[in-house]
Design a protein around this motif. Structure first.
Motif, PDB file in Angstrom:
ATOM      1  N   PHE A 109       0.844  -1.201   0.000  1.00 41.16           N
ATOM      2  CA  PHE A 109       0.000   0.000   0.000  1.00 41.16           C
ATOM      3  C   PHE A 109       0.878   1.251   0.000  1.00 41.16           C
ATOM      4  O   PHE A 109       0.615   2.222  -0.727  1.00 41.16           O
ATOM      5  CB  PHE A 109      -0.906  -0.018   1.234  1.00 41.16           C
ATOM      6  N   ALA A 110       1.948   1.222   0.805  1.00 45.75           N
ATOM      7  CA  ALA A 110       2.855   2.366   0.867  1.00 45.75           C
ATOM      8  C   ALA A 110       3.581   2.578  -0.454  1.00 45.75           C
ATOM      9  O   ALA A 110       3.902   3.720  -0.817  1.00 45.75           O
ATOM     10  CB  ALA A 110       3.856   2.173   2.000  1.00 45.75           C
ATOM     11  N   VAL A 111       3.869   1.492  -1.175  1.00 41.76           N
ATOM     12  CA  VAL A 111       4.490   1.636  -2.503  1.00 41.76           C
ATOM     13  C   VAL A 111       3.596   2.461  -3.412  1.00 41.76           C
ATOM     14  O   VAL A 111       4.039   3.418  -4.064  1.00 41.76           O
ATOM     15  CB  VAL A 111       4.757   0.263  -3.143  1.00 41.76           C
ATOM     16  N   ALA A 112       2.320   2.090  -3.470  1.00 42.55           N
ATOM     17  CA  ALA A 112       1.383   2.807  -4.339  1.00 42.55           C
ATOM     18  C   ALA A 112       1.251   4.265  -3.911  1.00 42.55           C
ATOM     19  O   ALA A 112       1.334   5.178  -4.746  1.00 42.55           O
ATOM     20  CB  ALA A 112       0.019   2.115  -4.313  1.00 42.55           C
ATOM     21  N   LEU A 113       1.045   4.502  -2.616  1.00 44.66           N
ATOM     22  CA  LEU A 113       0.831   5.863  -2.134  1.00 44.66           C
ATOM     23  C   LEU A 113       2.055   6.749  -2.334  1.00 44.66           C
ATOM     24  O   LEU A 113       1.931   7.974  -2.488  1.00 44.66           O
ATOM     25  CB  LEU A 113       0.452   5.846  -0.660  1.00 44.66           C
ATOM     26  N   GLY A 114       3.238   6.151  -2.327  1.00 43.61           N
ATOM     27  CA  GLY A 114       4.436   6.938  -2.537  1.00 43.61           C
ATOM     28  C   GLY A 114       4.763   7.152  -3.999  1.00 43.61           C
ATOM     29  O   GLY A 114       5.159   8.252  -4.408  1.00 43.61           O
ATOM     30  N   THR A 115       4.584   6.109  -4.798  1.00 43.86           N
ATOM     31  CA  THR A 115       5.045   6.140  -6.187  1.00 43.86           C
ATOM     32  C   THR A 115       4.162   6.973  -7.093  1.00 43.86           C
ATOM     33  O   THR A 115       4.635   7.853  -7.832  1.00 43.86           O
ATOM     34  CB  THR A 115       5.137   4.704  -6.736  1.00 43.86           C
ATOM     35  N   ILE A 116       2.868   6.725  -7.074  1.00 49.62           N
ATOM     36  CA  ILE A 116       1.983   7.328  -8.072  1.00 49.62           C
ATOM     37  C   ILE A 116       1.911   8.849  -7.927  1.00 49.62           C
ATOM     38  O   ILE A 116       2.107   9.576  -8.921  1.00 49.62           O
ATOM     39  CB  ILE A 116       0.602   6.646  -8.021  1.00 49.62           C
ATOM     40  N   PRO A 117       1.683   9.405  -6.728  1.00 49.98           N
ATOM     41  CA  PRO A 117       1.661  10.867  -6.623  1.00 49.98           C
ATOM     42  C   PRO A 117       3.028  11.516  -6.887  1.00 49.98           C
ATOM     43  O   PRO A 117       3.089  12.700  -7.214  1.00 49.98           O
ATOM     44  CB  PRO A 117       1.206  11.115  -5.181  1.00 49.98           C
ATOM     45  N   ALA A 118       4.108  10.755  -6.734  1.00 49.03           N
ATOM     46  CA  ALA A 118       5.433  11.319  -7.013  1.00 49.03           C
ATOM     47  C   ALA A 118       5.678  11.466  -8.510  1.00 49.03           C
ATOM     48  O   ALA A 118       6.476  12.301  -8.931  1.00 49.03           O
ATOM     49  CB  ALA A 118       6.518  10.446  -6.395  1.00 49.03           C
ATOM     50  N   LEU A 119       4.988  10.671  -9.309  1.00 46.28           N
ATOM     51  CA  LEU A 119       5.242  10.652 -10.745  1.00 46.28           C
ATOM     52  C   LEU A 119       4.266  11.493 -11.556  1.00 46.28           C
ATOM     53  O   LEU A 119       4.630  12.026 -12.611  1.00 46.28           O
ATOM     54  CB  LEU A 119       5.208   9.207 -11.257  1.00 46.28           C
ATOM     55  N   VAL A 120       3.020  11.579 -11.107  1.00 48.25           N
ATOM     56  CA  VAL A 120       2.008  12.325 -11.865  1.00 48.25           C
ATOM     57  C   VAL A 120       1.230  13.227 -10.915  1.00 48.25           C
ATOM     58  O   VAL A 120       1.152  12.974  -9.711  1.00 48.25           O
ATOM     59  CB  VAL A 120       1.031  11.383 -12.610  1.00 48.25           C
ATOM     60  N   GLY A 121       0.659  14.287 -11.500  1.00 51.30           N
ATOM     61  CA  GLY A 121      -0.107  15.230 -10.697  1.00 51.30           C
ATOM     62  C   GLY A 121      -1.106  15.986 -11.539  1.00 51.30           C
ATOM     63  O   GLY A 121      -1.534  15.503 -12.604  1.00 51.30           O
ATOM     64  N   ALA A 122      -1.471  17.164 -11.098  1.00 47.60           N
ATOM     65  CA  ALA A 122      -2.439  17.982 -11.822  1.00 47.60           C
ATOM     66  C   ALA A 122      -1.970  18.202 -13.262  1.00 47.60           C
ATOM     67  O   ALA A 122      -0.798  18.501 -13.501  1.00 47.60           O
ATOM     68  CB  ALA A 122      -2.616  19.312 -11.115  1.00 47.60           C
ATOM     69  N   GLY A 123      -2.882  18.031 -14.205  1.00 45.74           N
ATOM     70  CA  GLY A 123      -2.561  18.179 -15.616  1.00 45.74           C
ATOM     71  C   GLY A 123      -2.160  16.878 -16.290  1.00 45.74           C
ATOM     72  O   GLY A 123      -2.066  16.815 -17.522  1.00 45.74           O
ATOM     73  N   ASP A 124      -1.913  15.829 -15.485  1.00 43.66           N
ATOM     74  CA  ASP A 124      -1.561  14.515 -16.025  1.00 43.66           C
ATOM     75  C   ASP A 124      -2.783  13.599 -15.990  1.00 43.66           C
ATOM     76  O   ASP A 124      -3.834  13.956 -15.447  1.00 43.66           O
ATOM     77  CB  ASP A 124      -0.420  13.895 -15.220  1.00 43.66           C
ATOM     78  N   THR A 125      -2.640  12.400 -16.541  1.00 43.96           N
ATOM     79  CA  THR A 125      -3.752  11.458 -16.628  1.00 43.96           C
ATOM     80  C   THR A 125      -3.330  10.083 -16.135  1.00 43.96           C
ATOM     81  O   THR A 125      -2.271   9.580 -16.519  1.00 43.96           O
ATOM     82  CB  THR A 125      -4.264  11.321 -18.081  1.00 43.96           C
ATOM     83  N   ILE A 126      -4.158   9.508 -15.290  1.00 44.47           N
ATOM     84  CA  ILE A 126      -4.006   8.118 -14.863  1.00 44.47           C
ATOM     85  C   ILE A 126      -5.149   7.310 -15.464  1.00 44.47           C
ATOM     86  O   ILE A 126      -6.313   7.699 -15.343  1.00 44.47           O
ATOM     87  CB  ILE A 126      -4.022   7.998 -13.329  1.00 44.47           C
ATOM     88  N   ILE A 127      -4.808   6.210 -16.100  1.00 45.52           N
ATOM     89  CA  ILE A 127      -5.810   5.306 -16.671  1.00 45.52           C
ATOM     90  C   ILE A 127      -5.640   3.961 -15.990  1.00 45.52           C
ATOM     91  O   ILE A 127      -4.575   3.344 -16.093  1.00 45.52           O
ATOM     92  CB  ILE A 127      -5.638   5.168 -18.193  1.00 45.52           C
ATOM     93  N   LEU A 128      -6.671   3.513 -15.287  1.00 41.53           N
ATOM     94  CA  LEU A 128      -6.516   2.264 -14.556  1.00 41.53           C
ATOM     95  C   LEU A 128      -7.697   1.334 -14.743  1.00 41.53           C
ATOM     96  O   LEU A 128      -8.820   1.764 -15.020  1.00 41.53           O
ATOM     97  CB  LEU A 128      -6.252   2.506 -13.075  1.00 41.53           C
TER      98      LEU A 128
END
Length: 385
Positions: A109-128
């Motif tokens: 869980f900590a991997v996800a919470l740390g990794t994803i917000p570190a790589l993308v943010g406002a103006g970007d797109t996540i497709i899951l």
């Protein structure tokens, strides 16, 4: 506090069949046989797929690690330094996953919470994928990026979303889905992400140790591991321990050391755990790991006549019953027969998709499997779909 009306909410969950409570277990147990209040059960709900959690090798490695490093790590790795055990484990994980570097966290869980917000943010797109784990969903929301969801394994919808995505684009999927046990079409997803210039994060939590050469996961099994940008995994399942990791390029790992809040602002996992995880990885990659995977696959095949399979030799076998009431009744009947198989209900799965989630281990014996088959047949005769 009185205005929050927590008691009424709890009562509503009881009425709806959504109430959950902790099950205290006796001290003397394994991940396959558990006891509570003088009763015993065979556990078919553990993710200890290879039976390593209670193995002599892991017990000895943990004991050795505690003797060498003590019980805790003291603080964040950026505050008081990094133990050699953590660095050695990360080097071994990077080699295992075929990446330049890796970083370990306190949990998947900590991997996800740390990794994803570190790589993308406002103006970007996540497709899951719609069935991605809650940790991936929560991390996507936390990032501030635009979130787009495609129906489970629906490649046409994925491509349509990719064609209109803005900013940096991150596609997220599991390789083996945690509740259904089925596989993502990783070859096709890789082709689409490369066509549209996106990055791909694959969570191999339920595939590492179970599938692929040396247990390296589904991406390696399909020959597309080199085209996956972000390899996420856990030490809490086939490794038989606790923790998580992200394997990727050196630049990505350096970014996470500087930006991943769940890594920076938390006490590091005990170095004794990292020491033991190296031993688990050594086992996974060797002849012992091959033997355990073969045993696991044989155990899965023994249950498939009663439980429709996933098309690959994963270790998750869902028995979807529909209503919460039906799932709870079936779980209780199996409990009475000596099997621990809790029912999975909303919000973990969608409404109307309540189920029993059977997980198989290499540590299950033929006697365990045959007894479960008999119990499932008895429950089915009482009206289970």
């Amino acid at each position: 506090m009185s205005d929050w009306n927590i008691e009424a909410q709890l009562e509503q969950w009881r009425v709806q069949g959504l109430w959950r409570e902790l099950r205290p277990l006796d001290d003397e147990m394994t991940c396959i046989t558990v006891r509570s209040g003088g009763r015993g059960w065979v556990n078919f709900s553990s993710n200890d797929y290879l039976g390593l959690a209670n193995s002599a090798e892991i017990r000895e490695a943990l004991t050795e690690g505690v003797a060498k490093y003590g019980g805790g790590s003291g603080a964040s790795r950026l505050v008081c330094g990094t133990h050699r055990a953590h660095l050695d484990l990360e080097e071994a994980l990077a080699d295992f996953k075929g990446t330049a570097a890796a970083l370990t966290f306190s949990s998947g869980f900590a991997v996800a919470l740390g990794t994803i917000p570190a790589l993308v943010g406002a103006g970007d797109t996540i497709i899951l994928d719609k069935l991605c784990h809650a940790s991936l969903v929560d991390a996507a929301r936390l990032s501030g990026a635009t979130i787009r969801v495609f129906p489970h394994n629906h490649l046409e919808k994925l491509e349509r979303l990719l064609s209109t995505a803005k900013g940096r684009v991150l596609v997220i999927t599991e390789s083996i889905f945690s509740m259904d046990g089925d596989a993502a079409p990783l070859r096709e997803i890789v082709a689409l992400k490369e066509k549209h210039g996106a990055w791909l994060l694959v969570d191999e939590a339920h595939a590492v140790g179970v599938l692929g050469p040396q247990g390296r996961g589904l991406a390696a099994d399909l020959g597309v591991d080199r085209q996956v940008d972000l390899h996420m995994g856990t030490l809490s399942k086939a490794f038989g321990l606790s923790g998580g990791y992200l394997a990727a390029s050196r630049a990505v790992i350096d970014l996470l050391v500087n930006r991943a809040r769940s890594f920076i602002y938390t006490t590091a996992p005990p170095p004794a755990l990292a020491h033991a995880a190296q031993q688990a990885l050594h086992l996974l990659r060797g002849e012992r790991g091959d033997a355990l995977r073969n045993k696991l696959q044989a155990n899965v095949q023994r249950l498939l006549p009663l439980l429709p399979g996933t098309g690959i030799q994963a270790a998750i076998l869902p028995l979807i019953l529909g209503s919460e009431e039906a799932a709870m009744q079936a779980s209780q009947e199996l409990n009475n027969a000596g099997f621990l198989i809790p029912c999975i209900r909303f919000p973990t799965v969608a409404r109307g998709r309540a189920r029993l989630r059977l997980t198989v281990s290499a540590a299950h014996t033929m006697a365990h499997l045959d007894a479960l088959k008999g119990a499932l047949s008895t429950v089915a005769s009482h009206g289970m779909p």
